[in-house]
Design a protein around this motif. Structure first.
Motif, PDB file in Angstrom:
ATOM      1  N   LEU A  13       1.015  -1.325 -10.530  1.00  9.76           N
ATOM      2  CA  LEU A  13       0.963  -0.118 -11.351  1.00  9.76           C
ATOM      3  C   LEU A  13      -0.487   0.306 -11.548  1.00  9.76           C
ATOM      4  CD1 LEU A  13       3.845  -1.271 -12.044  1.00  9.76           C
ATOM      5  CD2 LEU A  13       3.586  -0.118 -14.252  1.00  9.76           C
ATOM      6  N   GLN A  14      -0.766   1.553 -11.225  1.00 10.65           N
ATOM      7  CA  GLN A  14      -2.085   2.152 -11.443  1.00 10.65           C
ATOM      8  C   GLN A  14      -1.928   3.286 -12.455  1.00 10.65           C
ATOM      9  OE1 GLN A  14      -3.401   3.355  -7.544  1.00 10.65           O
ATOM     10  NE2 GLN A  14      -4.144   1.315  -7.020  1.00 10.65           N
ATOM     11  N   ASP A  69       0.812  -1.212   0.000  1.00 13.13           N
ATOM     12  CA  ASP A  69       0.000   0.000   0.000  1.00 13.13           C
ATOM     13  C   ASP A  69       0.848   1.265   0.000  1.00 13.13           C
ATOM     14  OD1 ASP A  69      -2.337  -1.489   0.087  1.00 13.13           O
ATOM     15  OD2 ASP A  69      -2.391  -1.536   2.279  1.00 13.13           O
ATOM     16  N   THR A  70       2.142   1.131  -0.230  1.00 19.45           N
ATOM     17  CA  THR A  70       3.047   2.269  -0.194  1.00 19.45           C
ATOM     18  C   THR A  70       3.393   2.696  -1.605  1.00 19.45           C
ATOM     19  OG1 THR A  70       3.999   1.449   1.878  1.00 19.45           O
ATOM     20  CG2 THR A  70       5.253   3.123   0.669  1.00 19.45           C
ATOM     21  N   ILE A  71       3.231   3.998  -1.876  1.00 19.14           N
ATOM     22  CA  ILE A  71       3.587   4.544  -3.196  1.00 19.14           C
ATOM     23  C   ILE A  71       5.088   4.750  -3.249  1.00 19.14           C
ATOM     24  CG2 ILE A  71       3.303   6.471  -4.778  1.00 19.14           C
ATOM     25  CD1 ILE A  71       0.536   6.937  -3.618  1.00 19.14           C
ATOM     26  N   VAL A  72       5.740   4.083  -4.201  1.00 18.72           N
ATOM     27  CA  VAL A  72       7.194   4.160  -4.328  1.00 18.72           C
ATOM     28  C   VAL A  72       7.623   4.852  -5.620  1.00 18.72           C
ATOM     29  CG1 VAL A  72       7.580   2.118  -2.897  1.00 18.72           C
ATOM     30  CG2 VAL A  72       7.259   1.862  -5.367  1.00 18.72           C
ATOM     31  N   GLY A  73       6.689   5.178  -6.473  1.00 14.43           N
ATOM     32  CA  GLY A  73       7.047   5.838  -7.726  1.00 14.43           C
ATOM     33  C   GLY A  73       5.848   6.499  -8.363  1.00 14.43           C
ATOM     34  N   ARG A  74       6.112   7.592  -9.121  1.00 17.18           N
ATOM     35  CA  ARG A  74       5.049   8.319  -9.795  1.00 17.18           C
ATOM     36  C   ARG A  74       5.613   8.951 -11.061  1.00 17.18           C
ATOM     37  NH1 ARG A  74       0.117  10.459  -8.184  1.00 17.18           N
ATOM     38  NH2 ARG A  74       0.534   9.822  -6.029  1.00 17.18           N
ATOM     39  N   ALA A  75       4.797   8.983 -12.102  1.00 16.26           N
ATOM     40  CA  ALA A  75       5.199   9.598 -13.366  1.00 16.26           C
ATOM     41  C   ALA A  75       3.989  10.253 -14.003  1.00 16.26           C
ATOM     42  CB  ALA A  75       5.788   8.562 -14.313  1.00 16.26           C
TER      43      ALA A  75
END
Length: 242
Positions: free
Chosen positions: A207-208, A154-160
């Protein structure tokens, strides 16, 4: 013996005397029935003796046409009406068929590469992915506003984020390649990825993805969730199926 002198009538004179009387009667009968001759033109209330309809009175007059007039019985009327209706229905069907909005879908393909490097407190990765964008419409679709986030549990580790993605031609499929940075700062995961005693350091990434597409004067938002695995302990440049 007395001779009496009398007036002898000539037959020709009697005939000439009768003709004017007949002519006057014939003229009288024409005048009574509203003849259009020069002598009776003053009897027409519409023409006013000119033989023409005054300008500006055309909309006030009514034409009487007999029922036997062929102009009231056009030929092939039913055929023309049926052909017109069929053509209208065909044109409407073609317009609806080609301009009716169809689906635009996203589907994951593979991971192209995962570049891994270590820092004293984190594990950094640049993961290159490929996604297929399928356009089922008969018009061009413009894809933009790509928003992607990577989660471990449940932890966000990346975003683009990408503003202008690509353009997909009608009735076609296009592969789009994107790179998402991943930063792992959890102590347990750092030890797991940096451990030399473990040969395989597999991480499952969630990936969402959301993307907005524009076509046929309206916009639509697409979304996709997928899972992929990477080796966080070493570089991997061999593509593999998700």
């Amino acid at each position: 013996m007395g001779v009496s002198v009398g007036h002898c009538s000539n037959p020709q004179e009697e005939k000439e005397a009768i003709v004017p009387q007949d002519t006057s009667k014939r003229r009288l009968s024409r005048r009574d029935y509203g003849s259009t001759s020069v002598e009776s033109s003053s009897d027409c209330p519409t023409c006013q003796g000119t033989g023409r309809i005054p300008r500006g009175q055309e909309s006030q007059l009514v034409a009487v046409i007999p029922c036997s007039d062929q102009r009231l019985k056009p030929r092939h009327t039913k055929l023309y009406v049926c052909v017109s209706v069929v053509l209208c229905l065909l044109i409407c069907a073609l317009v609806l068929f080609f301009l009716f909005p169809r689906s635009v879908s996203l589907s994951p393909v593979a991971i192209m590469s995962a570049y891994v490097f270590f820092t004293p407190k984190t594990v950094e990765m640049n993961v290159t992915n490929v996604v297929n964008i399928t356009n089922e419409n008969f018009v061009t679709v413009q894809a933009c506003n790509l928003d992607l986030q990577v989660l471990i549990y449940d932890t966000i580790v990346g975003r683009a984020k990408v503003s202008n993605v690509t353009t997909i031609k009608p009735r076609s499929q296009k592969a789009y390649t994107y790179v998402v940075p991943v930063t792992i700062d959890d102590v347990g995961l750092n030890n797991y990825c940096k451990s030399t005693s473990i040969r395989i350091h597999t991480l499952f990434l969630h990936l969402q993805m959301t993307m907005r597409v524009y076509y046929l004067a309206h916009s639509e938002q697409l979304s996709m969730d997928t899972f992929e695995y990477v080796d966080c302990g070493t570089n991997s440049t061999v593509p593999h199926i998700i």
